[in-house]
Design an enzyme around this catalytic site. Structure first.
Site, PDB file in Angstrom:
ATOM      1  N   LYS A 270       0.807  -1.221   0.000  1.00  0.00           N
ATOM      2  CA  LYS A 270       0.000   0.000   0.000  1.00  0.00           C
ATOM      3  C   LYS A 270       0.842   1.274   0.000  1.00  0.00           C
ATOM      4  O   LYS A 270       0.378   2.316  -0.470  1.00  0.00           O
ATOM      5  CB  LYS A 270      -0.968  -0.005   1.196  1.00  0.00           C
ATOM      6  CG  LYS A 270      -2.063  -1.053   1.094  1.00  0.00           C
ATOM      7  CD  LYS A 270      -3.072  -0.928   2.213  1.00  0.00           C
ATOM      8  CE  LYS A 270      -4.183  -1.948   2.045  1.00  0.00           C
ATOM      9  NZ  LYS A 270      -5.256  -1.768   3.054  1.00  0.00           N
TER      10      LYS A 270
ATOM     11  N   GLY B  40      -0.053  -0.064   6.609  1.00  0.00           N
ATOM     12  CA  GLY B  40      -0.885   0.793   5.776  1.00  0.00           C
ATOM     13  C   GLY B  40      -2.309   0.906   6.267  1.00  0.00           C
ATOM     14  O   GLY B  40      -2.911   1.992   6.224  1.00  0.00           O
TER      15      GLY B  40
END
Length: 431
Positions: free
Chosen positions: A59, A122
Site C-alpha cells: 500500500k 498501511g
C-alpha cells in the site's frame, strides 16, 4: 471489460474474498495478482491496467510508481486503489470509506473517544485518518517495538475504542488475539479489520463483554464498491453495498447444529444440505474416520476424556472453515473451548425434541441414563452456546426450512454486535 486488467495486487492472497465481491458488483474480469516486490515496476507500467486494488504489503510501496495521488491518500500515506487513465496511474485510498462504513454499521462511535489502534502498517494509517476524520479525542498507535507497545498497554487503559489493524487472529491462526480487552476497562467498541474468521478471538471476547463490534468484511465490501466507482466512473447505490455484504455473510458463515443425543441433528443437517447445496460435516463421523474405531469403542477403550479431546480437535478444524453445515455431538457443549471454535464462523442452532422421543442405541452416554436429568444438566450449556433454539418435533424438512429462513434473515440484518449481549438470552423458532 475483459480486455483490461482488474484485480487485487498483493504478495500472498489465498485468503482473499475480493474476487466474489467484485464479481457480485458485475466485474467478472477481477482476479488475484500475486507479485514479488521486484516485479511491481514492470507490472504497473503495463498499458492494459484498468483498475487495481492494493493490499499488504504494497500500500505504500506503489505510491512512488503512481503519477497522480489523491491528496487525501497522500495525507494518509498509503493507497489501495489504482486506475490507469490517459496513460497515467491515478491512486486513491478507498479504505477510509470502508473503515468509516464498518464503524457506522457496528454503531461504534469514534467521536470524542480515545481510539487505540493496534499495528502501524498501511491499514493502521487508514484507521488513524478515519479516527481523525470522525473526531476522535485521542489516538494511540500500539506497535511491537515503539514507545507505545504491547508491554506498555497500561498507559492506555483509558482507551474507549480498540481497533486491530494487524493480521493477528487471521485464518489459519484463528485462536490468537493481539490484546486482552480486559486491559481496557473503559472500552466501548471493538473493530477488527480481519474478516476470516468472521469472529476473531478478539471479537469473541468483545461479544462476551457485550461490546458493539465488527469484523472487517463491511470495510472490505464498502471500499471495493468505492473502488468500482473509480474503475468505471459510475455510482453504486448504498443498497447494493448492503446486498453484496449480505450475500458474502450468507456464503461465509457456517450453520452449526447442537442438541441432545438423538434430537435429530444428523437428519436435519442432511435436509439442510439438500435445501442449500452446502456440505454437511458430521463431527462424530469425522472422529470415527480419524480414530478408525466407533465412538462406543473409543469410550470403552480410551475413556470419555480421550473422546472429548478428539471432539475438540474436530471442532477446531471444521469450525475454522466457511459455508458449511456442522453437525455436533450431543456433549460438545461440555467443553467450553468448543464455543469459540464453533462461533468464530458460525450461527449456532439448538434443536429440541421431546425426551421420550430421543433414541439411545449406539449412544454411549444415553444407554441406561436418566435422559431427563442429562437434559436438565446440559440445558444451561446449550443455552450458553446457542444463538437460536428450534423445535424439532415436526418434520426434518420443516425444521431445515425454518433454520434457513432465520439464517438468511440474520445475514440480511447486518447485525454486528452480540445478538444477546453476554449470551444471556436466546431466540426460539418453531418449525
Amino acid at each position: 471489460m475483459s480486455e483490461r486488467i482488474y484485480g487485487l495486487l498483493g504478495r500472498t492472497l489465498g485468503h482473499s474474498w475480493s474476487v466474489p465481491i467484485h464479481a457480485a458488483a458485475g466485474n467478472d474480469a477481477y482476479r488475484l495478482i500475486e507479485l514479488e516486490p521486484r516485479e511491481l515496476p514492470c507490472f504497473l507500467s503495463r498499458p492494459d491496467i484498468g483498475g487495481l486494488n492494493i493490499t499488504i504489503p504494497y500500500k505504500r510501496d506503489v505510491m512512488s510508481l503512481c503519477d497522480v495521488i489523491d491528496p487525501a491518500a497522500r495525507d494518509i500515506g498509503s493507497v489501495n486503489t489504482i486506475v490507469r487513465r490517459d496513460g497515467k496511474l491515478y491512486a486513491w485510498n478507498t479504505d477510509i470509506i470502508g473503515f468509516l462504513y464498518m464503524a457506522d454499521l457496528a454503531e461504534v462511535d469514534l467521536k470524542d473517544r480515545k481510539v487505540v489502534i493496534l499495528g502501524n502498517g498501511g491499514t493502521s494509517l487508514t484507521a488513524q485518518a478515519a479516527a481523525r476524520a470522525a473526531g476522535a479525542r485521542e489516538i494511540a498507535v500500539i506497535t511491537r517495538s515503539g514507545p507505545d507497545n504491547y508491554e506498555t498497554l497500561s498507559r492506555h487503559a483509558d482507551g474507549e475504542i480498540v481497533v486491530n489493524t494487524t493480521p493477528v487472529g487471521m485464518y489459519p491462526s484463528n485462536s490468537e488475539a493481539a490484546v486482552d480487552l480486559t486491559c481496557f476497562p473503559a472500552c466501548q467498541g471493538v473493530l477488527d479489520v480481519v474478516y476470516n474468521p468472521r469472529r476473531t478471538a478478539l471479537l469473541l471476547q468483545a461479544e462476551a463483554l457485550g461490546l458493539p463490534c465488527s469484523d472487517g468484511l463491511p470495510m472490505l465490501v464498502a471500499q471495493a464498491m468505492a473502488a468500482e466507482e473509480l474503475f468505471f466512473n459510475r455510482s453504486i447505490d448504498s443498497a447494493e453495498t448492503r446486498r453484496i455484504l449480505a450475500l458474502l455473510r450468507q456464503k461465509m458463515e457456517n450453520i452449526v447444529l447442537i442438541g441432545m443425543p438423538g434430537c435429530g441433528k444428523s437428519t436435519v443437517g442432511a435436509a439442510l444440505a439438500e435445501l442449500t447445496g452446502r456440505e454437511a460435516v458430521d463431527l462424530d463421523a469425522e472422529i470415527i474416520k480419524g480414530a478408525v474405531k466407533s465412538i462406543p469403542t473409543i469410550f470403552a477403550e480410551d475413556g470419555e476424556p480421550a473422546f472429548r479431546a478428539l471432539e475438540r480437535d474436530a471442532a477446531a478444524r471444521f469450525g475454522a472453515k466457511s459455508g458449511k453445515i456442522i453437525i455436533c455431538g450431543g456433549g460438545i457443549v461440555k467443553d467450553a473451548e468448543n464455543y469459540g471454535f464453533l462461533r468464530q464462523n458460525g450461527r449456532i442452532y439448538q434443536l429440541y425434541r421431546a425426551i421420550e422421543a430421543l433414541p439411545t442405541a449406539g449412544r454411549p452416554l444415553s444407554q441406561g441414563a436418566d435422559l431427563a436429568a442429562m437434559a436438565a444438566e446440559r440445558e444451561p450449556l446449550y443455552h450458553r452456546f446457542r444463538d437460536v433454539g428450534i423445535d424439532n418435533n415436526g418434520s426434518a424438512a420443516d425444521t431445515a426450512a425454518a433454520i434457513w429462513r432465520d439464517f438468511c434473515a440474520d445475514s440480511d440484518s447486518q447485525r454486528t454486535e452480540p445478538e444477546h449481549a453476554g449470551r444471556e438470552g436466546t431466540g426460539d423458532l418453531r418449525s
